[in-house]
Design a protein around this motif. Structure first.
Motif, short mmCIF file in Angstrom:
data_model
loop_
_atom_site.label_atom_id
_atom_site.label_comp_id
_atom_site.label_asym_id
_atom_site.label_seq_id
_atom_site.Cartn_x
_atom_site.Cartn_y
_atom_site.Cartn_z
N CYS A 200 44.31 42.16 15.61
CA CYS A 200 45.01 42.53 14.38
C CYS A 200 44.25 42.07 13.14
O CYS A 200 44.23 42.76 12.12
N LEU A 201 43.62 40.92 13.23
CA LEU A 201 42.92 40.36 12.07
C LEU A 201 41.58 41.04 11.82
O LEU A 201 41.24 41.36 10.67
N TYR A 202 40.80 41.26 12.87
CA TYR A 202 39.39 41.59 12.68
C TYR A 202 38.97 42.97 13.18
O TYR A 202 37.79 43.31 13.09
N LEU A 203 39.89 43.77 13.68
CA LEU A 203 39.55 45.11 14.14
C LEU A 203 40.11 46.14 13.16
O LEU A 203 41.33 46.19 12.95
N PRO A 204 39.27 46.98 12.54
CA PRO A 204 39.78 48.00 11.61
C PRO A 204 40.59 49.06 12.36
O PRO A 204 40.05 49.78 13.20
N ILE A 205 41.87 49.15 12.07
CA ILE A 205 42.74 50.14 12.71
C ILE A 205 43.62 50.77 11.64
O ILE A 205 43.82 50.21 10.56
N ARG A 206 44.16 51.94 11.96
CA ARG A 206 45.00 52.67 11.01
C ARG A 206 46.48 52.60 11.37
O ARG A 206 47.33 52.79 10.52
N LYS A 207 46.78 52.36 12.63
CA LYS A 207 48.18 52.24 13.06
C LYS A 207 48.26 51.24 14.20
O LYS A 207 47.26 50.94 14.86
N ALA B 101 41.94 41.26 7.78
CA ALA B 101 41.45 40.05 7.12
C ALA B 101 40.73 40.40 5.82
O ALA B 101 40.93 39.76 4.79
N ASP B 102 39.88 41.44 5.86
CA ASP B 102 39.18 41.88 4.64
C ASP B 102 40.17 42.43 3.61
O ASP B 102 40.03 42.19 2.41
N PHE B 103 41.17 43.16 4.09
CA PHE B 103 42.17 43.73 3.19
C PHE B 103 42.92 42.62 2.44
O PHE B 103 43.15 42.70 1.24
N ALA B 104 43.30 41.57 3.17
CA ALA B 104 44.04 40.47 2.55
C ALA B 104 43.16 39.64 1.63
O ALA B 104 43.62 39.13 0.60
N SER B 105 41.89 39.50 1.97
CA SER B 105 41.00 38.64 1.21
C SER B 105 40.40 39.33 -0.01
O SER B 105 40.27 38.73 -1.08
N GLU B 106 40.05 40.61 0.12
CA GLU B 106 39.28 41.29 -0.92
C GLU B 106 40.13 42.12 -1.87
O GLU B 106 39.64 42.52 -2.94
N LEU C 46 45.94 49.53 19.03
CA LEU C 46 45.69 48.38 19.91
C LEU C 46 46.29 48.68 21.28
O LEU C 46 47.46 49.03 21.39
N LYS C 47 45.48 48.52 22.32
CA LYS C 47 45.90 48.85 23.67
C LYS C 47 46.15 47.59 24.49
O LYS C 47 45.41 46.62 24.40
N LYS C 48 47.23 47.63 25.27
CA LYS C 48 47.52 46.53 26.18
C LYS C 48 46.88 46.80 27.53
O LYS C 48 46.71 47.96 27.92
N PRO C 49 46.54 45.73 28.26
CA PRO C 49 46.56 44.31 27.87
C PRO C 49 45.46 44.02 26.85
O PRO C 49 44.35 44.52 26.96
N TYR C 50 45.79 43.19 25.87
CA TYR C 50 44.90 42.98 24.73
C TYR C 50 43.59 42.30 25.12
O TYR C 50 42.54 42.58 24.53
N GLU C 51 43.64 41.43 26.11
CA GLU C 51 42.41 40.74 26.52
C GLU C 51 41.40 41.74 27.10
O GLU C 51 40.20 41.68 26.79
#
Length: 259
Positions: free
Chosen positions: A93-100, A31-36, A104-109
Motif C-alpha cells: 500500500c505504501l510503496y506500490l503505485p496502484i489506482r484501486k 508514500a510519495d503522494f503523502a510526502s510530495e 493488490l492481490k492476495k496472498p500479499y506475501e
C-alpha cells in the motif's frame, strides 16, 4: 462540505490517493503522494500558489505539489514474523503505485515476491518487489541493516519469550515458598522487635525507596571509601539481576559505632 449534505463520512488519505487525477505525474505510490503533495479543500481560496492546483476526481478536495520541502510520513508497523499478511499489505500500500484497492492481490506475501505490474511511464511490466524496494529506499535509508536487525530481534523474541516467562513464574514461586517458610519460623528477634498480640502475625520486611535527588545528595556526602563500597554492591546487584548464579556478595565491614 455542504451544510445540507447527508454524507457524514470523512475521507482519509487512502481515499484521496485512489481519487487522484489520472495525469501521468500521479502514477506514484501512496508514500510519495503523502510526502510530495498537499491536500487542500476546493472551498479554500488559495492565493498566489506557486504550483498548479489539481482537483480530485470525485471528492471535494484538490492537491498541489509542496514547494519548500516534503512532508515526513508516518505509517503503522507490523511484525514480519508474527503478522506477515498485514506486514506485506502495508508495504504494498505504501510503496506500490496502484489506482484501486483491487490492484493488490492476495496472498500479499506471494504477490510481493513474484507479482508484476504494468508501469505506465516505462510502458512495460516490472516486478512488484523491485518497485517496492526502489520506492522504499527513499524513506528507509538503511533497509538491509534494518531488516537484518528486525529479523534477529523477532527470532530472539520468539525463542526467549517462553524461557523468560518460565523464569518469572519460577522466581515468583520461589519467593512464595520463601515467604511461607519465614512465616512458619520462630524467630526470637522478631518477637523482641515486633511485639504483637497475635502470634501468627507475620512482620513484613519492606525495601526502602528513594527518589533520584535524594540518592544523589547521599552519594555526594560519601567519602571515597564509602563510594567504592557502594558501587561495588551496585555492580554485584546488576550482575545478579541478569545472572541468578552469580557468586554471593561477601563484604566484611568493621569499625566504630555508626559504621
Amino acid at each position: 462540505m455542504d451544510p445540507d449534505d447527508q454524507n457524514i463520512y470523512m475521507s482519509n488519505l487512502a481515499d484521496k490517493y485512489f481519487d487522484r487525477p489520472n495525469d501521468p505525474e500521479f502514477d506514484i505510490c501512496m508514500a510519495d503522494f503523502a510526502s510530495e503533495y498537499e491536500i487542500v479543500s476546493i472551498n479554500k481560496n488559495v492565493k498566489n500558489s506557486k504550483t498548479p492546483i489539481k482537483r480530485l476526481k470525485t471528492l471535494n478536495f484538490a492537491v498541489k505539489e509542496r514547494v519548500n520541502r516534503n512532508a515526513i510520513i508516518r505509517y503503522p508497523y507490523f511484525n514480519r514474523e508474527t503478522d506477515k499478511e498485514n506486514y506485506f499489505e502495508n508495504l504494498l500500500c505504501l510503496y506500490l503505485p496502484i489506482r484501486k484497492r483491487d490492484d493488490l492481490k492476495k496472498p500479499y506475501e506471494i504477490f510481493y515476491q513474484i507479482g508484476e505490474i504494468f508501469d505506465n511511464r516505462q510502458q512495460c511490466n516490472l516486478k512488484v518487489k523491485d518497485v517496492v524496494h526502489e520506492n522504499r529506499r527513499k524513506y528507509e535509508s538503511n533497509i538491509k541493516e534494518t531488516g537484518e536487525a528486525e529479523s534477529l530481534f523477532n527470532q530472539l523474541s520468539l525463542t526467549l519469550k517462553d524461557n523468560d516467562w518460565a523464569e518469572i513464574v519460577a522466581n515468583k514461586e520461589r519467593n512464595n515458598i520463601w515467604s511461607r517458610e519465614i512465616e512458619q519460623e520462630e524467630n526470637p528477634d522478631f518477637n523482641v522487635m515486633y511485639k504483637t498480640k497475635n502470634k501468627n502475625t507475620f512482620s513484613d520486611m519492606r525495601q526502602t525507596y528513594c527518589i533520584t535527588n535524594e540518592i544523589r545528595s547521599l552519594l555526594e556526602s560519601m567519602n571515597h571509601e564509602q563510594q567504592e563500597i557502594f558501587y561495588y554492591v551496585r555492580e554485584w546487584c546488576m550482575k545478579r539481576l541478569h545472572n541468578p548464579d552469580v557468586e554471593p556478595l561477601r563484604l566484611f565491614i568493621t569499625g566504630g559505632a555508626g559504621t
